[in-house]
Scaffold this motif. Structure first.
Motif, PDB file in Angstrom:
ATOM      1  N   GLY A 101       0.788  -1.231   0.000  1.00  0.00           N
ATOM      2  CA  GLY A 101       0.000   0.000   0.000  1.00  0.00           C
ATOM      3  C   GLY A 101       0.822   1.284   0.000  1.00  0.00           C
ATOM      4  N   MET A 102       2.135   1.165   0.240  1.00  0.00           N
ATOM      5  CA  MET A 102       2.971   2.380   0.282  1.00  0.00           C
ATOM      6  C   MET A 102       3.318   2.823  -1.155  1.00  0.00           C
ATOM      7  SD  MET A 102       6.711   2.759   2.011  1.00  0.00           S
ATOM      8  CE  MET A 102       7.619   2.319   0.552  1.00  0.00           C
ATOM      9  N   LYS A 103       3.429   4.138  -1.338  1.00  0.00           N
ATOM     10  CA  LYS A 103       3.889   4.643  -2.639  1.00  0.00           C
ATOM     11  C   LYS A 103       5.386   4.368  -2.758  1.00  0.00           C
ATOM     12  CE  LYS A 103       1.696   8.592  -4.767  1.00  0.00           C
ATOM     13  NZ  LYS A 103       1.702  10.015  -4.981  1.00  0.00           N
ATOM     14  N   ILE A 104       5.857   3.760  -3.848  1.00  0.00           N
ATOM     15  CA  ILE A 104       7.300   3.514  -3.983  1.00  0.00           C
ATOM     16  C   ILE A 104       8.008   4.862  -4.114  1.00  0.00           C
ATOM     17  CG2 ILE A 104       9.122   2.555  -5.440  1.00  0.00           C
ATOM     18  CD1 ILE A 104       7.363   0.266  -6.118  1.00  0.00           C
ATOM     19  N   PRO A 105       8.945   5.146  -3.199  1.00  0.00           N
ATOM     20  CA  PRO A 105       9.639   6.434  -3.268  1.00  0.00           C
ATOM     21  C   PRO A 105      10.662   6.438  -4.410  1.00  0.00           C
ATOM     22  CG  PRO A 105      10.557   5.087  -1.509  1.00  0.00           C
ATOM     23  CD  PRO A 105       9.428   4.290  -2.114  1.00  0.00           C
ATOM     24  N   GLU A 106      11.280   7.605  -4.672  1.00  0.00           N
ATOM     25  CA  GLU A 106      12.207   7.686  -5.804  1.00  0.00           C
ATOM     26  C   GLU A 106      13.581   7.173  -5.367  1.00  0.00           C
ATOM     27  OE1 GLU A 106      10.986   9.888  -9.031  1.00  0.00           O
ATOM     28  OE2 GLU A 106       9.998  11.432  -7.859  1.00  0.00           O
ATOM     29  N   GLY A 107      13.682   5.853  -5.248  1.00  0.00           N
ATOM     30  CA  GLY A 107      14.971   5.184  -5.059  1.00  0.00           C
ATOM     31  C   GLY A 107      15.399   4.932  -3.638  1.00  0.00           C
ATOM     32  N   TYR A 108      15.120   5.875  -2.737  1.00  0.00           N
ATOM     33  CA  TYR A 108      15.627   5.745  -1.372  1.00  0.00           C
ATOM     34  C   TYR A 108      14.457   5.620  -0.391  1.00  0.00           C
ATOM     35  CZ  TYR A 108      19.993   7.255  -3.506  1.00  0.00           C
ATOM     36  OH  TYR A 108      21.102   7.342  -4.306  1.00  0.00           O
ATOM     37  N   LEU A 109      14.692   4.811   0.631  1.00  0.00           N
ATOM     38  CA  LEU A 109      13.648   4.558   1.627  1.00  0.00           C
ATOM     39  C   LEU A 109      14.063   5.182   2.954  1.00  0.00           C
ATOM     40  CD1 LEU A 109      11.028   2.850   2.175  1.00  0.00           C
ATOM     41  CD2 LEU A 109      12.548   1.004   2.894  1.00  0.00           C
TER      42      LEU A 109
END
Ligand code: NAD
Ligand code: USQ
Length: 397
Positions: free
Chosen positions: A155-163
C-alpha cells in the motif's frame, strides 16, 4: 551539450537520439547492433520496417539538416575503443541504454542467463570505469527499471529510489537514515539492474561520478515527433514472446484479431510510460544533473499504473477482440497493487501522454498498417522461469 548515447540503435535509444539532436545537442551513438542480431537468432523481427543505421542517419540529415555520429562498438568486449572515444570526445553526458533488456530472453536458457549477466553488468561497469579512469566530469544517465523494487509495497507509494528508515541503537535511540530501496528482482534481467545500482553507488562514493538512474516502467507506443517525419526513421515495434512488452503486444494482437494473451489472472499491476514521454524525461534528466558530490539521483520514470487484465479488457472492448487467459510462464505474484511516486519529473515539467490519447493511434497507424509483417508463430511466450512451467499459448480459433 555533447551527448554519447550507448545503445542508440534500440527502441528507446533511437528516438532519444533524434529528440536530443532535434533539440540542438551534439549526439554520438554507440551500439554493437546486438539487438538486430538477436532478431536473427529468434527469427522474429520488428513489426515496423527498421532501416539500417546508415540509412537512418542519412534520412535524419535530409530531414533535419543535422548530423549524428555512429560508432559500432561493443562496450563490453571493446573497452579500449570505448575509452578512446570518450577520451577524444569528452562528452558532457552519456545516456546508457546498452543492455539486454528482455526478461523472458534472460530466462530462456543457461546461455541466455549468462549472456544477460555478463553483458549488462559489464556494460555498466565498463562505462563507469572509463569515466573514472579518464577523470571526466561526465554526467551518466542510466535507464534502470521499476522492476528493481519488486512490485508489491503493502500500500505504500514507492519512493524515488531511497527509503526512509529508523535505526534503533543499543540504548534505544532512533536515528533516521535513508537507504537504497531494498531490491527484489523478478528475472535475471531485472536482477542485473539491481546490481547496476550498487555499481553506481560505489563509483559515486569512490570516484565522485555523477549519476542519474531512471527507474523506468514499461514503455509503450512507437512514434515520437521525429520518428514520424520519414518512414526511414521509424522506430522498432517488438511483438514477439520474448521482446514484445505487454501493452504493445496487446495492441498488435488486437490489430490482427489474435486473442489477447493475459498471463494467469492478469492481476499483475505494472507502471507504464509512452515513448514520447521517455525521450522527454531523458532530456529533463540531462537538464537537471546532480551536483558534484551529490549521491546518485534516482527518479521514477513512469506516468500511469495498470493491471494487466484491465488493459486487456479495455483494448478488447475498444477493438472487439477476445481476451485469453493463458498459463503464466513467469514466476511472479498473481495479483499485486502498485503505487509509485513520480513527482520529480512532474515538477520538472513532464506532461504525461495517457493511454486514452494514444491507444487507437497505435492500433490503426502502426499495428494495422504493418500487420502483414507479423509472424503469428512468434507471438506465444515460450521462455519459462522454471523447468516445471509451461509456455503461455492461447487457443487460436
Ligand atoms: P533495445 O534492446 O531495443 O536497445 C538496447 C540497445 O543496446 C540495442 O540497440 C543493442 O544493440 C545495444 N546494446 C546492448 N548491449 C550492448 C553492448 N554490449 N555494447 C553496445 N551496444 C549494446 O532496448 P530498449 O527497449 O531500447 O531499452 C533500453 C534500456 O531501457 C534498457 O537498458 C532497458 O533495460 C531500459 N528499459 C526499457 C523498457 C522498455 O519497455 N523497453 C522499460 C524500462 C527500462
Ligand atoms: N504479460 C502478459 N501477457 C503478455 C506479456 C506479458 O500478461 O503477453 C505480463 C507479464 O507476465 C508481466 C507483465 O505483463 O506480469 C509485464 O510484462 P512485460 O513483458 O510487458 O514487462 P517486463 O518483463 O517487466 O519488462 C519490460 C521491459 C524491461 C523493463 C520493464 C519495466 O522489457 O526492459 O525493465 O518492462 S518494469 O516492468 O516496470 O519493470
Amino acid at each position: 551539450m555533447k551527448v554519447v548515447i550507448l545503445g542508440g540503435d534500440g527502441f528507446c535509444g533511437w528516438p532519444t537520439s533524434l529528440h536530443l539532436s532535434n533539440a540542438g545537442h551534439e549526439v554520438i551513438i554507440v551500439d554493437n547492433l546486438s539487438r538486430r542480431n538477436i532478431d536473427n537468432e529468434l527469427e522474429a523481427g520488428s513489426l515496423t520496417p527498421i532501416s539500417p543505421m546508415g540509412v537512418r542517419l542519412q534520412a535524419w540529415k535530409e530531414v533535419s539538416g543535422k548530423e549524428i555520429q555512429f560508432h559500432k562498438i561493443d562496450i563490453v568486449e571493446e573497452y579500449d575503443r570505448l575509452l578512446k572515444l570518450l577520451s577524444e570526445e569528452r562528452p558532457d553526458a552519456i545516456v546508457h541504454f546498452a543492455e539486454q533488456r528482455a526478461a523472458p530472453y534472460s530466462m530462456k536458457s543457461p546461455r541466455h542467463r549468462r549472456y544477460t549477466v555478463n553483458n549488462n553488468i559489464n556494460a555498466t561497469h565498463n562505462t563507469l570505469c572509463a569515466i573514472a579512469e579518464l577523470g571526466l566530469d561526465t554526467h551518466l544517465v542510466h535507464l534502470g527499471t521499476m522492476g528493481v523494487y519488486g512490485y508489491g509495497t503493502a500500500g505504500m507509494k514507492i519512493p524515488e529510489g531511497y527509503l526512509d528508515i529508523e535505526v534503533v541503537t543499543e540504548n534505544g535511540e532512533r536515528i533516521p537514515q535513508q537507504i537504497l530501496y531494498p531490491p527484489n528482482p523478478g528475472s535475471i534481467y531485472h536482477m542485473t539492474k539491481t546490481q547496476d545500482q550498487l555499481l553506481f553507488a560505489y563509483y559515486n562514493k569512490n570516484d565522485g561520478v555523477r549519476v542519474t538512474d531512471l527507474h523506468q516502467g514499461i514503455v509503450w507506443g512507437t512514434d515520437t515527433e521525429q520518428t514520424k517525419l520519414d518512414e526511414r526513421l521509424i522506430n522498432r515495434f517488438d511483438y514477439d514472446g520474448d521482446y514484445g512488452t505487454v501493452l504493445n503486444r496487446f495492441l498488435m494482437q488486437a490489430a490482427i484479431g489474435y486473442p489477447l494473451t493475459v498471463h494467469g489472472t492478469g492481476g499483475q499491476t505494472r507502471a507504464f510510460i509512452h515513448i514520447q514521454n521517455t525521450v522527454r524525461c531523458i532530456e529533463l534528466a540531462l537538464q537537471y544533473p546532480p551536483e558534484k558530490g551529490e549521491r546518485v539521483k534516482i527518479l521514477n520514470q513512469m506516468t500511469e499504473t495498470h493491471r494487466v487484465r484491465d488493459l486487456a479488457r479495455l483494448i478488447g472492448k475498444l477493438t472487439d477482440t477476445e481476451v485469453a487467459y493463458v498459463e503464466n510462464p513467469r514466476k511472479e505474484a498473481a495479483e499485486n497493487d502498485l503505487k509509485v511516486d513520480n513527482s520529480c519529473f512532474l515538477e520538472m515539467g513532464l506532461k504525461p501522454t495517457t493511454l486514452a490519447e494514444g491507444l487507437l493511434h497505435e492500433v490503426t497507424e502502426i499495428a494495422k498498417k504493418y500487420a502483414d509483417n507479423a509472424d503469428l508463430s512468434k507471438i506465444p511466450c515460450t521462455s519459462v522461469w522454471t523447468k516445471e512451467q509451461k509456455a503461455g499459448v492461447p487457443q487460436v480459433k
